[in-house]
Scaffold this active site. Structure first.
Site, PDB file in Angstrom:
ATOM      1  N   GLU A  84      26.036  60.680  47.636  1.00  0.00           N
ATOM      2  CA  GLU A  84      27.858  61.156  47.349  1.00  0.00           C
ATOM      3  C   GLU A  84      28.264  62.587  46.622  1.00  0.00           C
ATOM      4  O   GLU A  84      27.586  61.421  45.146  1.00  0.00           O
ATOM      5  CB  GLU A  84      28.371  59.927  47.301  1.00  0.00           C
ATOM      6  CG  GLU A  84      28.740  58.635  48.171  1.00  0.00           C
ATOM      7  CD  GLU A  84      29.085  57.544  47.310  1.00  0.00           C
ATOM      8  OE1 GLU A  84      30.218  58.157  46.684  1.00  0.00           O
ATOM      9  OE2 GLU A  84      29.035  56.503  47.760  1.00  0.00           O
ATOM     10  N   GLU A 136      25.540  51.908  44.455  1.00  0.00           N
ATOM     11  CA  GLU A 136      26.211  51.981  43.263  1.00  0.00           C
ATOM     12  C   GLU A 136      25.779  50.927  41.820  1.00  0.00           C
ATOM     13  O   GLU A 136      26.770  50.728  41.195  1.00  0.00           O
ATOM     14  CB  GLU A 136      27.592  52.662  42.979  1.00  0.00           C
ATOM     15  CG  GLU A 136      27.950  54.061  43.707  1.00  0.00           C
ATOM     16  CD  GLU A 136      29.859  54.704  43.543  1.00  0.00           C
ATOM     17  OE1 GLU A 136      29.007  56.074  43.325  1.00  0.00           O
ATOM     18  OE2 GLU A 136      29.968  53.811  42.770  1.00  0.00           O
TER      19      GLU A 136
END
Length: 683
Positions: free
Chosen positions: A321, A162
């Site tokens: 995710e 991320e």
């Protein structure tokens, strides 16, 4: 359009060698004793898990001190997963520096615009431009790549994690030096930079590169082009770190594809992911998405999945995710309703995801995310949640024929432009209430409610002539070449729709002079002398029974071929045009001068779509309740029908083989929050 991606998606293989959809999670065995690992693998096999992301936050475990390494536990985990037939998307573990590194080198820690240091204790406490951090991170990457280059479990590399989630904007001295280098590459000379930044204003003219700083806390509004360029630079700085890690991995493991998990979702705006893929930074796109509760929450899920597909140039991508149920970081973290785990997952698959993964496999017993749901909850395998996980695994196995297929293009596109988003939301503007993402989402939500399939595509990736209708909300920044491209599109028979605050500035955030909407003025056949933003709570009525908010424009029609579709009925511009459409011999260009929201757009959109002959493919009773997405290969169409409501929906007359869901005679039945997938022969 030529895609920069290399289509190296790591499809798992079945026992017969055919491709499967991926299914799994982030796996953190280091959080658990060894005896739990065997149970993990057994439950993964029960659930149909075939890929996991490993070692994402394991730097301190892999490298306990500057001069020691511990791979034994990771070797064991890799071997265990391979024996179970589970592939590994191995992380480079660089997302969270270990305590020994930040203690020895506090100069890697980010600095805020106000000069505060972001200290260790959470994660992502590193500067994207720190040479010291880069040296240590690439050393770790090289160690991992060398050790696991030929390990049979390794199917992909997961760079960092991320990128930019918490450290996208760093104002440190390292960032200042890197910003100057970036600006030299962009402008070459100080004269060019001074022109681009308009430094004649407020005595800001620079006479030496070393005088330039990031837009740190200032006495008033910082230079707007400086702010915009810093946003561009910050996205590029993260991209450069991604490229640096990727280059090491490609050097040592050229046959293993590389990715990182994007965050295409509401609230994330600092990274221009379309630019990252243009640079070839990844071999396949991966994304993380979490639902933000609200009236448009599942619209936003669809919008983000759709945009991820656009970023991936409609090639298969990886949902790295999402959550099985509640998260831990919202003010109130509510669990998902029955059916939502599967529906959320399958909507991503419908929009091109060839892998569905969660954060995380086993719900943590300690740490900041211990209340974040997982595939195996605190309650264990004897739980409704885990049974839902197992059911989803079966569904994904049934959908194996979809592996490698692409989304069927829609006839309508919604353009998404990072430069326009960044520039339109800056300070010292006509209003500080403008929300670029919300305006784009409103148009998409209205299309969903009308049962109209649409693609969400980055402006830089868009193949405009392939769409009958292109909607470009708040296309604020329009360089000259883009203006020409839009004009060619309309003159070639395309139907363009754009909105307030579009066409206003060039690539340097300079106003297109001569009246608004600047670069689009001739194309739209209108002229605006002054904006009319509305105060908080104020609205205006239009004569087509809709209501506008946020913004109004005092429009003067300048083209003889312009039709007024709606006028203001109330407000300072009463009786003046509010929505206009200029027609050409084949195409049209429509301008909407106020924020209508989803209710207003529902009334307007049918008129805007009519010239292109775009209508819903769904039965009238199902529109608004059902979302339809289509994937296809050379022989088949796979029609996804997702029930957006909490009541059953029956779709009559749908032909084909029902792969997922229920069918009664010739009708398909969608249970509340359910999904049906039908296979039809391609035409």
């Amino acid at each position: 359009m030529t895609s920069p991606l290399t289509s190296r998606f790591p499809h798992p293989k079945g026992s017969d060698g055919t491709r499967r959809l991926g299914y799994g999670a982030d796996y953190n065995p280091e959080q658990w004793p060894r005896e739990v690992w065997a149970e993990d693998v057994r439950l993964m096999q029960e659930a149909g898990v075939n890929i996991v992301s490993l070692a994402i936050f394991s730097w301190a475990r892999i490298q306990p001190t500057a001069d020691t390494w511990d791979f034994a536990w990771l070797d064991e985990a890799m071997d265990l997963l391979h024996t179970a037939g589970i592939g590994v998307d191995l992380a480079t573990a660089t997302a969270s520096p270990p305590p020994w590194l930040t203690t020895a080198h506090p100069e890697i820690l980010p600095v805020t615009a106000t000069g505060e240091t972001l200290w260790p204790g959470a994660r992502q406490h590193w500067r994207p431009t720190s040479p010291v951090f880069r040296t240590h991170a690439l050393r770790l990457v090289r160690k991992l790549a060398t050790r696991y280059a030929v390990h049979p479990a390794l199917v992909a590399w997961h760079v960092n994690n991320e990128l930019g989630c918490h450290n996208v904007y760093d104002y440190s001295d390292d960032a200042a030096r890197a910003f100057r280098d970036w600006l030299r590459d962009r402008y070459t000379t100080l004269e060019s930079l001074n022109h681009a930044w308009g430094t004649a204003f407020w005595s800001q003219r620079y006479s030496d590169w070393d005088q330039i700083l990031p837009p740190r806390l200032a006495a008033s509004h910082p230079n707007p082009t400086q702010q915009l360029d810093f946003k561009r630079f910050s996205s590029d700085a993260l991209k450069e770190h991604l490229l640096a890690e990727r280059d090491v991995l490609r050097e040592l493991t050229p046959d293993v594809p590389v990715t990182t998990n994007f965050m295409v979702m509401r609230g994330t705006k600092g990274m221009d992911y379309a630019d990252w893929t243009d640079a070839g930074a990844v071999d396949f796109v991966a994304n993380d998405h979490y639902v933000i509760p609200g009236p448009q929450d599942r619209d936003e899920l669809s919008f983000s999945a759709n945009l991820t597909s656009g970023i991936a140039s409609h090639q298969p991508w990886f949902l790295m995710e999402h959550s099985t149920s509640a998260v831990n970081w919202q003010p109130v973290n509510t669990p998902k309703l029955p059916g939502e785990l599967a529906r959320d997952s399958l909507l991503h698959v419908a929009h091109g995801a060839d892998a569905v993964c969660f954060f995380q496999w086993r719900q943590s017993a300690a740490g900041a995310e211990k209340y974040h749901s997982a595939m195996v909850p605190h309650a264990g395998a004897d739980s409704d949640l885990f049974r839902s996980v197992v059911d989803l695994g079966r569904t994904l196995r049934t959908l194996s024929p979809l592996a490698g297929t692409e989304r069927e293009p829609a006839r309508v596109a919604v353009l998404f432009d990072w430069d326009s988003r960044w520039a339109s939301e800056q300070d010292s503007h006509p209003t500080s209430r403008l929300d670029y993402h919300q305006e784009a989402l409103d148009w998409y939500s209205a299309l969903l409610r009308l049962g109209i399939r649409a693609d969400v595509v980055p402006a830089s990736h868009s193949d405009l002539p392939s769409y009958d209708v292109v909607i470009a909300p708040v296309l604020h920044m329009v360089p000259q070449e883009l203006a020409k491209e839009l004009t060619r599109y309309v003159e070639g028979g395309g139907h363009l729709v754009t909105t307030y605050f579009s066409g206003i500035v060039d690539a340097n955030d300079h106003i297109w002079l001569g009246g608004y909407p600047g670069a689009l003025r001739e194309l739209l056949g209108l002229r605006i002398e002054e904006f009319g933003p509305l105060p908080d709570g104020a609205t205006v009525d239009l004569d087509n029974a809709t209501t506008g908010s946020l913004w109004t424009d005092r429009i003067t029609v300048t083209g003889h071929d312009v039709e007024v579709l709606a006028r203001y009925r109330t407000g300072p511009y009463a009786a003046l045009p509010a929505v206009t459409r200029r027609t050409t011999s084949q195409g049209s260009a429509t301008y909407v001068s106020t924020r209508l929201g989803v209710p207003g757009l529902l009334g307007l959109l049918p008129d805007l779509l009519a010239p292109a002959g775009v209508t819903s493919e769904l039965p009238e009773d199902a529109r608004g309740q059902v979302e339809q997405v289509v994937r296809r290969d050379a022989d088949n169409r796979y029609v996804f029908l997702a029930n957006r409501s909490d009541t059953p929906v029956t779709l009559p007359g749908l032909t084909g083989d029902v792969l997922v869901g229920a069918k009664a005679d010739e009708s398909v039945v969608l249970p509340p929050r359910g999904v049906v997938v039908v296979r039809q022969a391609a035409h």
